[in-house]
Design a protein around this motif. Sequence first.
Motif, PDB file in Angstrom:
ATOM      1  N   THR A  25       0.780  -1.164   0.059  1.00 19.97           N
ATOM      2  CA  THR A  25       0.090   0.167  -0.227  1.00 19.97           C
ATOM      3  C   THR A  25       0.946   1.201   0.084  1.00 19.97           C
ATOM      4  N   PHE A  26       0.794   2.247  -0.818  1.00 17.91           N
ATOM      5  CA  PHE A  26       1.337   3.317  -1.081  1.00 17.91           C
ATOM      6  C   PHE A  26       0.497   4.429  -1.865  1.00 17.91           C
ATOM      7  N   GLN A  27       1.122   5.535  -1.947  1.00 12.63           N
ATOM      8  CA  GLN A  27       0.713   6.551  -3.046  1.00 12.63           C
ATOM      9  C   GLN A  27       1.990   7.478  -3.329  1.00 12.63           C
ATOM     10  N   VAL A  28       1.607   7.789  -4.729  1.00  8.77           N
ATOM     11  CA  VAL A  28       2.443   8.717  -5.549  1.00  8.77           C
ATOM     12  C   VAL A  28       1.817  10.005  -5.626  1.00  8.77           C
ATOM     13  N   ARG A  29       2.060  11.045  -5.136  1.00  6.31           N
ATOM     14  CA  ARG A  29       1.447  12.369  -5.287  1.00  6.31           C
ATOM     15  C   ARG A  29       1.879  13.161  -6.365  1.00  6.31           C
ATOM     16  N   ASP A  30       0.810  13.977  -6.869  1.00  7.16           N
ATOM     17  CA  ASP A  30       1.110  14.849  -7.842  1.00  7.16           C
ATOM     18  C   ASP A  30       2.610  15.458  -7.692  1.00  7.16           C
ATOM     19  N   GLY A  31       3.125  15.763  -8.759  1.00 16.39           N
ATOM     20  CA  GLY A  31       4.453  16.480  -8.810  1.00 16.39           C
ATOM     21  C   GLY A  31       5.535  15.746  -7.874  1.00 16.39           C
ATOM     22  N   GLU A  32       5.299  14.556  -7.769  1.00 16.21           N
ATOM     23  CA  GLU A  32       6.536  13.802  -6.848  1.00 16.21           C
ATOM     24  C   GLU A  32       7.327  12.865  -7.702  1.00 16.21           C
ATOM     25  N   LEU A  33       8.428  12.713  -7.432  1.00 17.98           N
ATOM     26  CA  LEU A  33       9.108  11.557  -8.034  1.00 17.98           C
ATOM     27  C   LEU A  33       9.570  10.655  -6.685  1.00 17.98           C
ATOM     28  N   LEU A  34       8.786   9.464  -7.001  1.00 21.69           N
ATOM     29  CA  LEU A  34       8.849   8.550  -5.850  1.00 21.69           C
ATOM     30  C   LEU A  34      10.091   7.397  -6.349  1.00 21.69           C
ATOM     31  N   GLY A  35      11.219   7.469  -5.614  1.00 20.96           N
ATOM     32  CA  GLY A  35      11.980   6.373  -5.867  1.00 20.96           C
ATOM     33  C   GLY A  35      11.854   5.096  -5.137  1.00 20.96           C
ATOM     34  N   LEU A  36      12.025   3.845  -5.968  1.00 22.32           N
ATOM     35  CA  LEU A  36      11.631   2.576  -5.432  1.00 22.32           C
ATOM     36  C   LEU A  36      12.773   1.781  -5.287  1.00 22.32           C
ATOM     37  N   ALA A  37      13.207   1.536  -4.166  1.00 22.99           N
ATOM     38  CA  ALA A  37      14.649   0.929  -4.202  1.00 22.99           C
ATOM     39  C   ALA A  37      14.795  -0.477  -3.623  1.00 22.99           C
ATOM     40  N   GLY A  38      15.599  -1.360  -3.664  1.00 25.00           N
ATOM     41  CA  GLY A  38      15.730  -2.764  -3.246  1.00 25.00           C
ATOM     42  C   GLY A  38      16.463  -3.520  -3.913  1.00 25.00           C
ATOM     43  N   GLU A  39      16.699  -4.684  -3.373  1.00 24.01           N
ATOM     44  CA  GLU A  39      17.653  -5.664  -4.184  1.00 24.01           C
ATOM     45  C   GLU A  39      16.943  -6.509  -5.092  1.00 24.01           C
ATOM     46  N   SER A  40      17.698  -7.408  -5.978  1.00 29.30           N
ATOM     47  CA  SER A  40      17.100  -8.054  -7.082  1.00 29.30           C
ATOM     48  C   SER A  40      16.186  -8.971  -6.386  1.00 29.30           C
ATOM     49  N   GLY A  41      15.075  -9.292  -7.051  1.00 31.37           N
ATOM     50  CA  GLY A  41      14.145 -10.181  -6.368  1.00 31.37           C
ATOM     51  C   GLY A  41      13.190  -9.495  -5.169  1.00 31.37           C
ATOM     52  N   CYS A  42      13.271  -8.231  -4.882  1.00 36.67           N
ATOM     53  CA  CYS A  42      12.642  -7.659  -3.955  1.00 36.67           C
ATOM     54  C   CYS A  42      11.021  -7.565  -4.541  1.00 36.67           C
ATOM     55  N   GLY A  43      10.676  -7.290  -5.749  1.00 35.96           N
ATOM     56  CA  GLY A  43       9.613  -7.224  -6.257  1.00 35.96           C
ATOM     57  C   GLY A  43       9.328  -5.720  -6.605  1.00 35.96           C
ATOM     58  N   LYS A  44      10.462  -5.096  -6.906  1.00 32.16           N
ATOM     59  CA  LYS A  44      10.136  -3.684  -7.148  1.00 32.16           C
ATOM     60  C   LYS A  44       9.831  -3.673  -8.876  1.00 32.16           C
ATOM     61  N   THR A 206      15.081   1.636  -8.978  1.00 30.73           N
ATOM     62  CA  THR A 206      16.462   1.437  -9.069  1.00 30.73           C
ATOM     63  C   THR A 206      17.068   0.373  -7.868  1.00 30.73           C
ATOM     64  N   HIS A 207      18.215  -0.020  -8.110  1.00 30.27           N
ATOM     65  CA  HIS A 207      18.935  -0.807  -6.898  1.00 30.27           C
ATOM     66  C   HIS A 207      19.876   0.159  -6.306  1.00 30.27           C
ATOM     67  N   ASP A 208      20.097   1.333  -6.828  1.00 28.56           N
ATOM     68  CA  ASP A 208      21.144   2.062  -6.533  1.00 28.56           C
ATOM     69  C   ASP A 208      20.384   3.394  -5.666  1.00 28.56           C
ATOM     70  N   ILE A 209      20.616   3.217  -4.412  1.00 30.84           N
ATOM     71  CA  ILE A 209      19.871   4.221  -3.444  1.00 30.84           C
ATOM     72  C   ILE A 209      20.568   5.803  -3.840  1.00 30.84           C
ATOM     73  N   SER A 210      22.118   5.849  -4.142  1.00 33.78           N
ATOM     74  CA  SER A 210      22.771   6.891  -4.475  1.00 33.78           C
ATOM     75  C   SER A 210      21.978   7.591  -5.399  1.00 33.78           C
ATOM     76  N   VAL A 211      21.666   7.092  -6.457  1.00 37.34           N
ATOM     77  CA  VAL A 211      20.916   7.750  -7.717  1.00 37.34           C
ATOM     78  C   VAL A 211      19.511   8.490  -7.142  1.00 37.34           C
ATOM     79  N   LEU A 212      18.910   7.705  -6.377  1.00 39.29           N
ATOM     80  CA  LEU A 212      17.689   8.374  -5.696  1.00 39.29           C
ATOM     81  C   LEU A 212      17.869   9.302  -4.804  1.00 39.29           C
ATOM     82  N   TYR A 213      19.168   9.274  -4.219  1.00 36.47           N
ATOM     83  CA  TYR A 213      19.304  10.699  -3.181  1.00 36.47           C
ATOM     84  C   TYR A 213      19.476  11.924  -4.147  1.00 36.47           C
ATOM     85  N   GLN A 214      19.795  11.654  -5.541  1.00 35.76           N
ATOM     86  CA  GLN A 214      20.050  12.822  -6.376  1.00 35.76           C
ATOM     87  C   GLN A 214      18.775  13.270  -6.866  1.00 35.76           C
ATOM     88  N   ILE A 215      17.657  12.641  -7.029  1.00 26.31           N
ATOM     89  CA  ILE A 215      16.813  12.979  -7.923  1.00 26.31           C
ATOM     90  C   ILE A 215      15.195  12.827  -7.372  1.00 26.31           C
TER      91      ILE A 215
END
Lengths: 318, 280, 314
Positions: A25-44, A206-215
Motif C-alpha cells: 500500500t502506498f501512494q505517489v502524489r502529484d508533482g512527486e518523483l517516488l524512488g523505489l529501491a531494493g535488491e534484486s528479487g524484492c519485487g520492485k 533502481t537498485h542504486d540508492i545513491s541515484v535516488l538521493y540525487q533525484i
Amino acid sequence: MLEVRNLKLYYRTLRGYVRAVDDVTFQVRDGELLGLAGESGCGKSTLGNGLVLLKPPMNFVGGEVQLDGEKLPIEDYERMRDYRFKKVSIIPQYAMDALNPTRKIGRYIEEILESRGINFESVRETLIERLRLVNLPERVLRMYPIELSGGMKQRMVMVISTLLNPSLLIADEVTSALDVSTQKAVCLMIRNFKELGIVKSIIFITHDISVLYQIADRIMIMYAGKIAEVGKTAQIIQNPLHPYTKMLLTSLPEVGVRYTERMLSGIPGQPPQLLEPPKGCRFKERCPLRDKVCDKDPPLVEIEEDHVAYCWKVKPNA
Amino acid sequence: MSEILFFALRNKKLKAGLSIVLFFVLLGLFGPLISKYKDPLEYVGPGYQPPSKDFWLGTTTFGQDVFTQLVYGIRSSFFVGLVGGGLATLIGLSIGFLAGYRGGLLDEMLMMLTNILLVIPTLALLIIIAAYLPYRGVLIQSIIIGFTAWPWTTRAVRAQTLSLKAREYVNLARISGRSTLKIIIYEIVPNMLSYVFMVFILQFGGAILAAVGLDFIGLGPTKGISLGLMMQNAVLWNAIQLGMWWWVIPPGLVITLIVGGLYFMNVGLDEVFNPRLREM
Amino acid sequence: MLEVVNLSKAYNVGPLGKEKFYAVDNVSFHVADGEIVSLIGESGSGKTTIGKMILRLIKPTGGKIIFNSVDIQSIKNRKEYYRLVQGIFQDPFSSYNPIFKIDRIFEMIREEFYPAITKEEWSKRVKKVVEDIGLNPSEILGKFPHQLSGGQLQRLLIARALLIDAKFLVADEIISMLDASTRIDVLNTLIKLKEKGLSVLFITHDLSLGYYTSDRTIILYRGSIMEYGDTVKVFKKPLHPYTKMLLESVPTTQKVWSNSYISLHGRNVLPSFCKFYDRCPLGDSTCKNVSFEKFEESHFVACVKVTGEGEHVA
C-alpha cells in the motif's frame, strides 16, 4: 496521484505462487518523483510492470489501484489499453531493445500513434520540442535504432513514452546499463520532465540508492515483496529506521570511503524465497534486532510526518 | 534434467507429434509382417480394386496391393530420413562447429563453401546427380540428399557455437589449463545437445520430403518402392481421373502426417528446452 | 610483477576492413607485488579487452605483456602461466557450465594442475578455502549453479583462484552483477587476499568500488589512459577533465549533483588528438600529441591543459 492499496501480484510457477509483491500500500502524489529501491528479487520491478503491463505468468491476486481518482483495471490487459501510454507509461528495463530495429524511428513513432488512433502531425511539434529537451537532434527520426548509442536510445524511448503527457511515468532501472556520465544526464532529464509538468508523477525504480538521493522526492524501500520503509529522501538517507535500510546504507561503498579507513560490511544471509515466505517480518532472519515478536506481521509505524516503517523494533518518535 | 522431462511429458504438441511419428514407425516396422503379400511390386490380384477384405487399401491399375506398397514405402521413407537426415546433420554439425570454434581463415573458407551450396538450388543439384547415376537405390538416394541438405545446419550450428564459445565458462575452462578438445567435449557439446536433437528432427523431415520430390519427378529408386514412387505411379496412370482415391490419397496423407508430426515434435521440443516459450 | 608495455588491440573495420579501430591504444602500466590496481573505464574503454589479453584469451596486435620479466606470448606452456595468473569474470552465472555441479570448477583444477593429489586430500583443501572465503562448505558444495546466489558463485570463483595459488588475479567487473548487501563482502575477501600478497588488477566502471579497494588507479577512456596514480591522489585531486567529469557524475548519498553541463555526444576522434577532445569543455586545437606529465609523486596525467598547480588553462 496514484493510490495503491493492498496490491498483491504473484507469479504462477509449477510449485505454487511466488509472492513477488505481497500486500503493498502506498501512494505517489502529484508533482512527486517516488524512488523505489531494493535488491534484486524484492519485487520492485514486478510492482512497476504490474501497474502497466500485467500479464501471465504474473497474476493479479488482490488490491486496488487508483490513478487521479479513477480505478485502473490493471488486471485486465485489454482494458488497460485505454490507459497505457495515455495515462500511465513505462520505460522498461531493457528500453534500449524496445525500439523496432527494422523501422526508422520516426516511422515507428507514427505507427505507435496510429495504433492508438492519434494523428502523427498533431503531435509532431511536441515531439520535436521533447527531442530538444533530451538533447537529441531532430534527424534521429530519420535514423534506424542501430545508428543510436545506448544512451540515445534510452532517451528516445523516454520521449516516446511520455509523448501523450501521461499522468504517471514508471522508469524501471533505466540508468543501470548506462555509463556514469550518461546516467547523470538521463536522471536529470527524467526529473526535468516532471518539473516541466510533462508527467505529473514518476516512479523511479533502481537498485542504486545513491541515484535516488540525487533525484527523488520520496524513497520507498522494498524487501522480499513487502515495503520496509517509506519516507522523504532526506529522512531515508539521513535517518533510516528499518534495520534493513540501515544496513543497506552502511554497506554502500562510496567515493570517500576506503577500506583502510573504514571496513564496510554487507548484510549476512540471503533474502527469503518468496514461494513460501516466512511468517511475520520477512527480514527477521538477517536482522540483528530479531526477537519473538518478529514472527508476527510487523506493524506500520509512523515515526514522523511522511516517514513510516514496517517494523516491530521502530518506536514512534524515537 | 527431471525438469525437462516434466515439461516434455506435459507438452501437448510434443506428445501429439511423437504419437503420430511413433505410430508410423510401428506401421513401417510391423506393417510388412501383417500384410498378406510379401512383395510390394508383385501383381497379386485384379487391378482397379477398391479397398476390401483381401486388399485393405485396394489395388493399383496392375493389381499390386496398395497397403503392402504403403508399409514398405513408409519403411523406405524412414530409412531416407534416418540416413539422409542423419548424414546432413552430421556434416552440418562438424563443419559448422569447426568454423565457429576455430574462426579466422578456416571459418571464412568453410562459410564461403557453405554459402555457395546454400544458394545453389538443392533440387537442381539433386536432379543432376541423380540423373547421371545408372543405378539408384534408397541408400544412394539418402546419401545424395544428405550431402546436399547440410548447409543451413552448418550456419545455424556455427552461430550456436559462436554464442556458446563466448560464454564465460569456456574462458574459465581455458584458464584452468584445459585442452581445446576437452573444452569442446565437456563445455560446448553437452550444451548443444538439445539443439542438435532438434536440428536432426528437422533434417529428418526435410530428407523425407526431398526424397518424395525426387521420386515424384522420376528420379527415385530404380528398384523397390517408396511413398514418392507410389504417388508418381498413381499420377502417371491417371489414378485421380479414374477415381482411384485409395491409390492417390494414402501415400500423400502419410507423408503429410509424418512430416507434420515431426514439425510438431520440433515445436514442442523448442518449448521444452526454451523456458521462455514454456506454456504455464 | 606484471608489466604492460605499449599494449594495443586493433580491429579491422569499415568497408573491406581497411580502417583500424583501436579498442586498446598504446597502453602501459604495471602492477607490483601485493598491490590492487584499479582500471576504471566506461563501456567501450577497452578495460575488459586488456584483462582478456593478460589472461591470453585475446591476442594483442601490438606491445607486450611482461610477467615476472618474461614476455607472456613466449610462454609456450599455457598451464605454467595459468598456475600463476588467474581471472574472475563479470558474470558469475555464466562462469559456470549450467549442467554440472559447481564442485567441477575445483575438480578441473586438480585434474589439470595437481593430478598427484588424491581426491580425498583435494576435497579437504576445497573445504578449507571455501571456509576461508566465508562460506559454509556443507551448504555450498554439491549444488548446481542455479541453486546458489550470484555473491556465492562469485566468491567460489575467488576460492578457485586461491586453490590454484595464483599470484596475480584479473578481476573483471566482479561485483557489478551483485546486490549492494553482498558486494562489499566480495571486495573485503579480495582485500584480505591482497594483504597476503596477491596482486590484483581490479577492472571496474564503478569509481566508488575502485576508491574503496585499490592502491593505485588508472583512468581509461576509449582505449587510452587519461590519468593514473595513487588512488587517493587521483580521487582527491583529479587532473584530467574526464576524471573530473566522472567524479562529478558518480551518485553518492553525501552530495547532490551539481547542474554542470555534460556533453554526451562523442564524435570520431581525429588521429593524434586527445581522445576526450570532442567532449571536453576545454578541448581546442592544441589538444594534440598528448603525453604523460608527472604532476606530483605517483600521479600522472595526459592533458595539455593541466598546469603545475593542477589547474586548467583555458
